[in-house]
Design a protein around this motif. Structure first.
Motif, short mmCIF file in Angstrom:
data_model
loop_
_atom_site.label_atom_id
_atom_site.label_comp_id
_atom_site.label_asym_id
_atom_site.label_seq_id
_atom_site.Cartn_x
_atom_site.Cartn_y
_atom_site.Cartn_z
N ARG A 1 0.83 -1.21 0.00
CA ARG A 1 0.00 0.00 0.00
C ARG A 1 0.86 1.26 0.00
N VAL A 2 1.93 1.24 0.81
CA VAL A 2 2.82 2.41 0.89
C VAL A 2 3.47 2.64 -0.48
N ILE A 3 3.97 1.59 -1.09
CA ILE A 3 4.63 1.71 -2.40
C ILE A 3 3.62 2.20 -3.45
N LEU A 4 2.42 1.65 -3.40
CA LEU A 4 1.38 2.08 -4.36
C LEU A 4 1.05 3.56 -4.18
N GLU A 5 0.93 4.00 -2.95
CA GLU A 5 0.62 5.41 -2.67
C GLU A 5 1.76 6.31 -3.14
N GLU A 6 3.01 5.90 -2.88
CA GLU A 6 4.16 6.69 -3.35
C GLU A 6 4.18 6.76 -4.88
N GLY A 7 3.89 5.66 -5.53
CA GLY A 7 3.85 5.63 -6.99
C GLY A 7 2.74 6.54 -7.52
N ARG A 8 1.60 6.50 -6.85
CA ARG A 8 0.49 7.36 -7.26
C ARG A 8 0.87 8.83 -7.13
N LYS A 9 1.54 9.19 -6.03
CA LYS A 9 1.98 10.58 -5.83
C LYS A 9 2.98 10.99 -6.90
N GLN A 10 3.94 10.10 -7.20
CA GLN A 10 4.95 10.40 -8.22
C GLN A 10 4.29 10.57 -9.59
N LEU A 11 3.32 9.72 -9.88
CA LEU A 11 2.62 9.81 -11.16
C LEU A 11 1.84 11.13 -11.25
N THR A 12 1.17 11.48 -10.17
CA THR A 12 0.42 12.74 -10.14
C THR A 12 1.36 13.92 -10.34
N THR A 13 2.50 13.90 -9.68
CA THR A 13 3.49 14.97 -9.82
C THR A 13 4.01 15.02 -11.25
N ALA A 14 4.31 13.87 -11.82
CA ALA A 14 4.83 13.82 -13.20
C ALA A 14 3.79 14.34 -14.18
N VAL A 15 2.53 13.99 -14.00
CA VAL A 15 1.47 14.47 -14.89
C VAL A 15 1.33 15.98 -14.76
#
Length: 131
Positions: free
Chosen positions: A93-107
């Motif tokens: 869950r932590v890794i998924l949330e970090e990935g989601r944040k990174q993706l949102t930032t990249a977008v």
């Protein structure tokens, strides 16, 4: 464990048969009357039966104890596996949330870069001549 039970069973059978054969041989070869021999055979048979029942009881007790120990170990292993699975799930869950944040930032960064590129391109384009 099944092999161990069969070894114990074989021992008990051998113990009882050997005892009966030995007692019968000793009684039949002893110089005494038939009544005395029958009484001794009966007495020895009762003794061997009692001894066999005692050994069977002890063996059953050991088997139950071993089963209980195995059950306790299995429960401990299952609890440990559940705990580890929960840890892995939490980490996921932590890794998924970090990935989601990174993706949102990249977008967001890509959107801003595209807006800036469009703005620069609009500013650099010559204005159409009026006619």
């Amino acid at each position: 464990m099944a092999n161990n039970d069969s070894d114990v069973g074989a021992f008990l059978v051998g113990f009882v048969v050997g005892g009966l054969v030995g007692a019968a041989t000793a009684l039949l070869l002893a110089p005494q009357s038939g009544e005395e021999t029958r009484t001794q055979i009966k007495t020895k048979t009762i003794e061997l039966k009692d001894r066999a029942e005692t050994e069977i009881g002890k063996t059953k007790e050991r088997a139950e104890q071993t089963l209980e120990e195995a059950r306790a170990k299995a429960e401990a292993v299952a609890a440990d596996l559940r705990r580890r699975a929960e840890e892995v799930q939490t980490q996921g869950r932590v890794i998924l949330e970090e990935g989601r944040k990174q993706l949102t930032t990249a977008v967001e960064q890509t959107r801003k870069a595209a807006e800036e590129a469009t703005k620069v391109a609009d500013e650099a384009a010559p204005e159409p001549a009026e006619g």
